[in-house]
Design a protein around this motif. Structure first.
Motif, PDB file in Angstrom:
ATOM      1  N   SER A   1       0.679  -1.405  -0.283  1.00 36.44           N
ATOM      2  CA  SER A   1       0.170  -0.186   0.088  1.00 36.44           C
ATOM      3  C   SER A   1       0.937   0.975  -0.159  1.00 36.44           C
ATOM      4  CB  SER A   1      -0.912   0.104   1.231  1.00 36.44           C
ATOM      5  OG  SER A   1      -1.342  -0.990   1.248  1.00 36.44           O
ATOM      6  N   ALA A   2       1.788   1.486   0.772  1.00 37.17           N
ATOM      7  CA  ALA A   2       2.648   2.440   1.187  1.00 37.17           C
ATOM      8  C   ALA A   2       3.519   2.896  -0.338  1.00 37.17           C
ATOM      9  CB  ALA A   2       3.548   1.860   2.155  1.00 37.17           C
ATOM     10  N   ALA A   3       3.601   1.930  -1.419  1.00 36.55           N
ATOM     11  CA  ALA A   3       4.380   1.756  -2.380  1.00 36.55           C
ATOM     12  C   ALA A   3       3.570   2.260  -3.348  1.00 36.55           C
ATOM     13  CB  ALA A   3       5.383   0.367  -3.009  1.00 36.55           C
ATOM     14  N   SER A   4       2.067   2.046  -3.315  1.00 37.01           N
ATOM     15  CA  SER A   4       1.481   2.248  -4.434  1.00 37.01           C
ATOM     16  C   SER A   4       1.512   3.854  -4.242  1.00 37.01           C
ATOM     17  CB  SER A   4       0.619   1.184  -4.219  1.00 37.01           C
ATOM     18  OG  SER A   4      -0.185   0.745  -4.928  1.00 37.01           O
ATOM     19  N   ILE A   5       0.943   4.450  -2.860  1.00 38.78           N
ATOM     20  CA  ILE A   5       1.220   5.636  -2.951  1.00 38.78           C
ATOM     21  C   ILE A   5       1.759   6.413  -2.745  1.00 38.78           C
ATOM     22  CG2 ILE A   5       0.654   7.281  -0.383  1.00 38.78           C
ATOM     23  CD1 ILE A   5      -0.696   5.456   0.485  1.00 38.78           C
ATOM     24  N   CYS A   6       2.931   6.119  -2.725  1.00 37.33           N
ATOM     25  CA  CYS A   6       4.627   6.898  -2.775  1.00 37.33           C
ATOM     26  C   CYS A   6       4.664   7.084  -5.013  1.00 37.33           C
ATOM     27  CB  CYS A   6       5.695   6.305  -2.092  1.00 37.33           C
ATOM     28  SG  CYS A   6       5.591   6.483  -0.460  1.00 37.33           S
ATOM     29  N   LEU A   7       4.346   5.693  -5.390  1.00 36.21           N
ATOM     30  CA  LEU A   7       4.687   5.496  -6.991  1.00 36.21           C
ATOM     31  C   LEU A   7       3.529   6.504  -7.411  1.00 36.21           C
ATOM     32  CD1 LEU A   7       5.729   1.771  -7.335  1.00 36.21           C
ATOM     33  CD2 LEU A   7       6.943   3.942  -6.941  1.00 36.21           C
ATOM     34  N   TYR A   8       2.336   6.543  -7.222  1.00 34.53           N
ATOM     35  CA  TYR A   8       1.716   7.095  -7.944  1.00 34.53           C
ATOM     36  C   TYR A   8       2.037   8.954  -7.730  1.00 34.53           C
ATOM     37  CZ  TYR A   8      -2.904   9.938  -8.047  1.00 34.53           C
ATOM     38  OH  TYR A   8      -3.711  11.138  -8.262  1.00 34.53           O
TER      39      TYR A   8
END
Length: 259
Positions: A244-251
């Motif tokens: 979830s953290a990765a998706s937020i940061c990449l977005y």
């Protein structure tokens, strides 16, 4: 064109069937065999859409009888397996009724300038596959797995990646010092942050570092990061799942890039 004359397997002692079981159930067997196992029609179609064709197209016998005509252009040798034996191939909770055997893609060289994601010791196949999907979706075309990270081409990671593997540059087994070849700055999420994500001046391109589910980013790698970023959590949770953290940061990186 698929070779529909193929082979039919009716014995559990068949050598190819044994190899398929290892590929499907042993997360690192692909490294020894030099080939990978894609299970289920969705993954197989995703490979074909990228122009990737199998060496073997493997079907549950009754499934081939029903839908084999749909796969005549897949390429490779058709292998049908008795229904009672096919279920024994899969290591997944919900086995598919077909699969492809593909040559393991050659390991690419590190692209020093590519927007990247660095996986540092992640163990959960679902997390790794989800991050690969997010990397592909948000334009981070290179994913680097450090030593000790879950095997990127394992069947469970492939299933979780939903076809994202075929559009990414995937590099496995790097040591920390090998990341010094990257020309893009490293960013890591941390509770001891330099700035919050929505306020930080995010460099582009960059490489986001995602750490082990329990231990986080290793200290030797954290020391190489240009920024430590915090993700605001107004709901009060202590931490986010790493995928979830990765998706937020990449977005957020992609949003800034497109703004």
């Amino acid at each position: 064109m698929t070779d529909s004359s193929g082979q039919h397997i009716h014995s559990r002692d068949n050598a190819l069937l044994k190899d398929l079981r290892r590929l499907a159930q042993d997360s690192t067997a692909y490294r020894k065999q030099g080939r990978i196992w894609l299970e289920g029609d969705h993954l197989c179609r995703a490979a074909l859409q990228r122009g990737i064709h199998p060496s073997h197209a493997v079907f549950q016998a009754s499934y081939w009888d029903a839908v084999g005509h749909e796969w005549h252009d897949a390429g490779g040798k058709v292998v049908t397996v008795e229904d009672s034996l096919f279920a024994g191939i899969s290591g997944l909770e919900s086995p598919g009724r077909m699969g492809f055997v593909l040559p393991l893609p050659a390991a690419p060289a590190l692209d020093p300038a590519a927007p990247s994601v660095v996986l540092d010791g992640l163990q959960d196949a679902g997390n790794v596959g989800t991050i690969l999907r997010s990397a592909g979706a948000f334009g981070f075309g290179q994913v680097i797995a450090m030593k000790g990270t879950a095997a990127l081409w394992s069947p469970k990671v492939l299933r979780a990646g939903m076809g994202a593997h075929f559009g990414l540059r995937l590099i496995e087994g790097l040591a920390v010092e090998e990341l010094d070849a990257l020309k893009v700055p490293l960013l890591a999420t941390s509770s001891h942050s330099d700035a919050l994500l929505h306020e930080a001046d995010l460099p582009s391109p960059c490489a986001w570092v995602m750490g082990h589910e329990g231990q986080g980013v290793a200290q030797a790698l954290m020391q190489r990061c240009a920024l430590r970023i915090g993700i605001p959590q107004p709901g009060g949770e202590e931490s986010l799942n790493v995928a979830s953290a990765a998706s937020i940061c990449l977005y957020e990186s992609a949003r800034r890039r497109l703004a």
